[in-house]
Design an enzyme around this catalytic site. Structure first.
Site, PDB file in Angstrom:
ATOM      1  N   ASP A 193      33.586  14.129  14.708  1.00  0.00           N
ATOM      2  CA  ASP A 193      32.122  14.151  14.844  1.00  0.00           C
ATOM      3  C   ASP A 193      31.656  13.642  16.206  1.00  0.00           C
ATOM      4  O   ASP A 193      30.484  13.791  16.574  1.00  0.00           O
ATOM      5  CB  ASP A 193      31.468  13.296  13.751  1.00  0.00           C
ATOM      6  CG  ASP A 193      31.517  13.978  12.392  1.00  0.00           C
ATOM      7  OD1 ASP A 193      31.801  15.184  12.334  1.00  0.00           O
ATOM      8  OD2 ASP A 193      31.272  13.294  11.387  1.00  0.00           O
ATOM      9  N   ARG A 214      28.233  27.632   5.752  1.00  0.00           N
ATOM     10  CA  ARG A 214      29.451  26.819   5.891  1.00  0.00           C
ATOM     11  C   ARG A 214      30.424  27.072   4.738  1.00  0.00           C
ATOM     12  O   ARG A 214      30.015  27.354   3.618  1.00  0.00           O
ATOM     13  CB  ARG A 214      29.061  25.329   5.998  1.00  0.00           C
ATOM     14  CG  ARG A 214      28.218  25.097   7.247  1.00  0.00           C
ATOM     15  CD  ARG A 214      27.810  23.684   7.430  1.00  0.00           C
ATOM     16  NE  ARG A 214      28.955  22.811   7.652  1.00  0.00           N
ATOM     17  CZ  ARG A 214      28.868  21.495   7.757  1.00  0.00           C
ATOM     18  NH1 ARG A 214      27.680  20.912   7.656  1.00  0.00           N
ATOM     19  NH2 ARG A 214      29.931  20.773   7.971  1.00  0.00           N
ATOM     20  N   ARG A 245      28.254   7.962  -0.058  1.00  0.00           N
ATOM     21  CA  ARG A 245      29.162   7.462  -1.100  1.00  0.00           C
ATOM     22  C   ARG A 245      28.531   6.295  -1.852  1.00  0.00           C
ATOM     23  O   ARG A 245      28.663   6.184  -3.082  1.00  0.00           O
ATOM     24  CB  ARG A 245      30.486   7.050  -0.457  1.00  0.00           C
ATOM     25  CG  ARG A 245      31.289   8.300  -0.020  1.00  0.00           C
ATOM     26  CD  ARG A 245      32.174   8.011   1.159  1.00  0.00           C
ATOM     27  NE  ARG A 245      33.045   9.122   1.520  1.00  0.00           N
ATOM     28  CZ  ARG A 245      32.709  10.131   2.344  1.00  0.00           C
ATOM     29  NH1 ARG A 245      31.504  10.183   2.882  1.00  0.00           N
ATOM     30  NH2 ARG A 245      33.571  11.084   2.632  1.00  0.00           N
TER      31      ARG A 245
HETATM   32  C1  S3P Z   1      32.306  13.696   6.452  1.00  0.00           C
HETATM   33  C2  S3P Z   1      33.472  14.358   6.731  1.00  0.00           C
HETATM   34  C3  S3P Z   1      33.624  15.238   7.902  1.00  0.00           C
HETATM   35  C4  S3P Z   1      32.550  14.973   8.931  1.00  0.00           C
HETATM   36  C5  S3P Z   1      31.188  14.911   8.323  1.00  0.00           C
HETATM   37  C6  S3P Z   1      31.118  13.779   7.318  1.00  0.00           C
HETATM   38  C7  S3P Z   1      32.253  12.844   5.244  1.00  0.00           C
HETATM   39  O1  S3P Z   1      33.525  16.587   7.503  1.00  0.00           O
HETATM   40  O2  S3P Z   1      32.595  15.962   9.940  1.00  0.00           O
HETATM   41  O3  S3P Z   1      30.210  14.696   9.321  1.00  0.00           O
HETATM   42  O4  S3P Z   1      31.322  12.029   5.117  1.00  0.00           O
HETATM   43  O5  S3P Z   1      33.152  12.950   4.408  1.00  0.00           O
HETATM   44  P1  S3P Z   1      34.792  17.443   6.958  1.00  0.00           P
HETATM   45  O6  S3P Z   1      35.204  16.872   5.668  1.00  0.00           O
HETATM   46  O7  S3P Z   1      34.267  18.846   6.831  1.00  0.00           O
HETATM   47  O8  S3P Z   1      35.844  17.313   8.017  1.00  0.00           O
END
Ligand code: S3P
Length: 453
Positions: free
Chosen positions: A333, A125, A30
């Protein structure tokens, strides 16, 4: 093709030491994106250095954003919301789902076309979760139809919005709790005429909201609802000056490692302690262990603290884990690390509502069941539930990482409590998030050899 393996020995002595962690991967993505879109020059320190963040950096550079390393900092010359340029090649997101899903929100709003690709794992994915709502607000984005998964997958083709057109407003209830989907849609909302109003089934990590608010974007949150209303906003994002806090998802493996060896005492310094990320500490605390959090103020709107294990009751597991609902989202995670903990904790641990793990960097439910069984212990999965029956690992194990960094690190940590040597194959994937993991674990006193074959 060369491949890297780890050889881990059962821990002979308690783990001891204090360490710094690479910057949080989610915040890093971000920070890079908002620095690129800001007006002015941003300075980012402690970016993770992992391949995932580098993919986001390279994609932004391919769209004309100038960045340079100055000592330990990355300096980014923001181009403003209207300054991105058409990339001259496909944007390769590698293994990084966050790069692909967040940048989709940016690219869908541009007046140039682009294409995003990923590695074999990322190309499986689900992407329909972002393409559908983006199309719903006028974007021209298409994934590749995957008949088996009945979803769109990468490559993603994104067509330019026709001259002068902008995205529409969007009111959307997310079908899955996903910070990537939420962030993708909020990013697209920066270029929309009208509001972006989202509601999620459970609150997910809120780094995008915190960063947007701190940069002057008109955004409001209430529980699991968030609204971006650009009416009256000048469209200017302030530049960042950010020291990225340490990654709690990386810390989780070392915190659990300290629970594997009696008498361990470790400290992870300046970790992001945003409550949307620290569910794993609550789970460990309920298992009788956990970490003491010593608050160290804020960095860029994110709370940070030192995590200490081995003080008071922390560091020992007395009961099984029970995870589900909103807590599962706040430690999604860290489930691989928690499964390693559950494998040596007394009783039956139940991880409910973790179906999303099937569509991470690997099918983590299947990979974790396989990992626990490789240590001679018992685990199984049914629907969205993963069950682990704790015990004492007999002998060592041979574990497949499935190319998934978090499976490799979970196996290394569990190997510390094994009765013999553990071999973990295909561990180069750890470089996506935590290239220094093996060195830090060794620095704490573990015996882990890297074998290149
Ligand atoms: C993340 C959101 C999560 C997480 C990923 C990082 C992020 O995924 O599992 O490692 O930085 O917004 P999902 O949005 O698919 O839940």
């Amino acid at each position: 093709m060369s491949s890297r393996r780890w050889r881990v020995q059962p821990a002979a002595t308690p783990l001891r030491g204090a360490f710094d962690l690479p910057g949080d991967k989610s915040i890093g993505h971000r920070a890079l994106i908002f620095s690129a879109l800001a007006k002015g020059t941003s300075t980012l320190r402690n970016l993770s250095g992992g391949d995932d963040n580098l993919r986001t950096r390279a994609a932004l550079a391919a769209m004309g954003v100038a960045m340079r390393d100055e000592g330990a900092a990355l300096v980014v010359d923001g181009v403003g919301l209207d300054g991105l340029k058409r990339p001259s090649h496909d944007l390769d997101c590698g293994n990084s789902g966050t790069t692909m899903r967040l940048l989709a929100g940016v690219l869908a709003a541009q007046d140039f076309s682009s294409r995003m690709v990923g590695d074999a794992s990322l190309s499986k994915r689900p992407m329909g979760r972002i393409t559908r709502p983006l199309r719903g607000r006028g974007a021209r984005i298409e994934g590749t139809l995957d008949g088996v998964r009945r979803d769109e997958v990468a490559p993603l083709e994104i067509l330019a919005l026709d001259g002068g057109k902008r995205l529409f407003e969007l009111e959307y209830e997310l079908p899955v709790a996903s910070a990537q989907v939420k962030s993708c849609l909020l990013l697209s909302g920066l270029w929309a005429d009208g509001v972006t109003a989202l509601r999620e089934p459970h609150v997910t990590r809120d780094h995008t909201e915190r960063m947007m608010s701190s940069l002057g974007v008109p955004l409001r949150t209430m529980g699991s609802a968030v609204m971006l209303d650009p009416a009256g906003w000048d469209g200017v994002l302030a530049p960042l000056d950010l020291d990225v806090p340490g990654d709690p998802s990386s810390a989780a493996f070392l915190v659990v490692a300290a629970h594997m060896v009696a008498g361990s005492r470790i400290a992870a310094r300046r970790v992001c302690t945003n409550p949307t990320r620290t569910g794993f500490l609550e789970v460990l605390r309920d298992m009788g262990g956990g970490a003491l959090v010593d608050p160290k103020g804020e960095r860029g709107g994110e709370p940070v603290g030192n995590l200490q294990v081995g003080i008071g009751n922390t560091g020992t597991l007395r009961s099984a884990a029970r995870v589900g609902g909103e807590l599962a989202v706040r430690c999604i995670d860290e489930i691989p690390a928690l499964v390693a903990a559950a494998a040596v904790a007394p009783g039956e641990s139940v991880f409910d509502d973790v179906g999303e793990l099937r569509v991470k960097e690997s099918d983590r439910i299947a990979a974790l069941v396989e990992m626990v069984r490789a240590f001679g212990l018992d685990a199984d999965a049914q629907g969205d539930t993963l069950t682990v029956r704790g015990g004492r690992p007999r002998g060592g194990a041979v574990v497949r990482s499935h190319g998934d960094h978090r499976i490799a690190m979970a196996a290394a940590v569990l190997g510390l409590a094994a009765g013999g040597e553990t071999l973990i194959d295909d561990v180069a994937c750890v470089d996506t998030s935590f290239p220094g993991f093996a060195a830090i674990l060794r620095g704490l006193g573990a015996t882990l050899d890297v074998v290149e074959t």
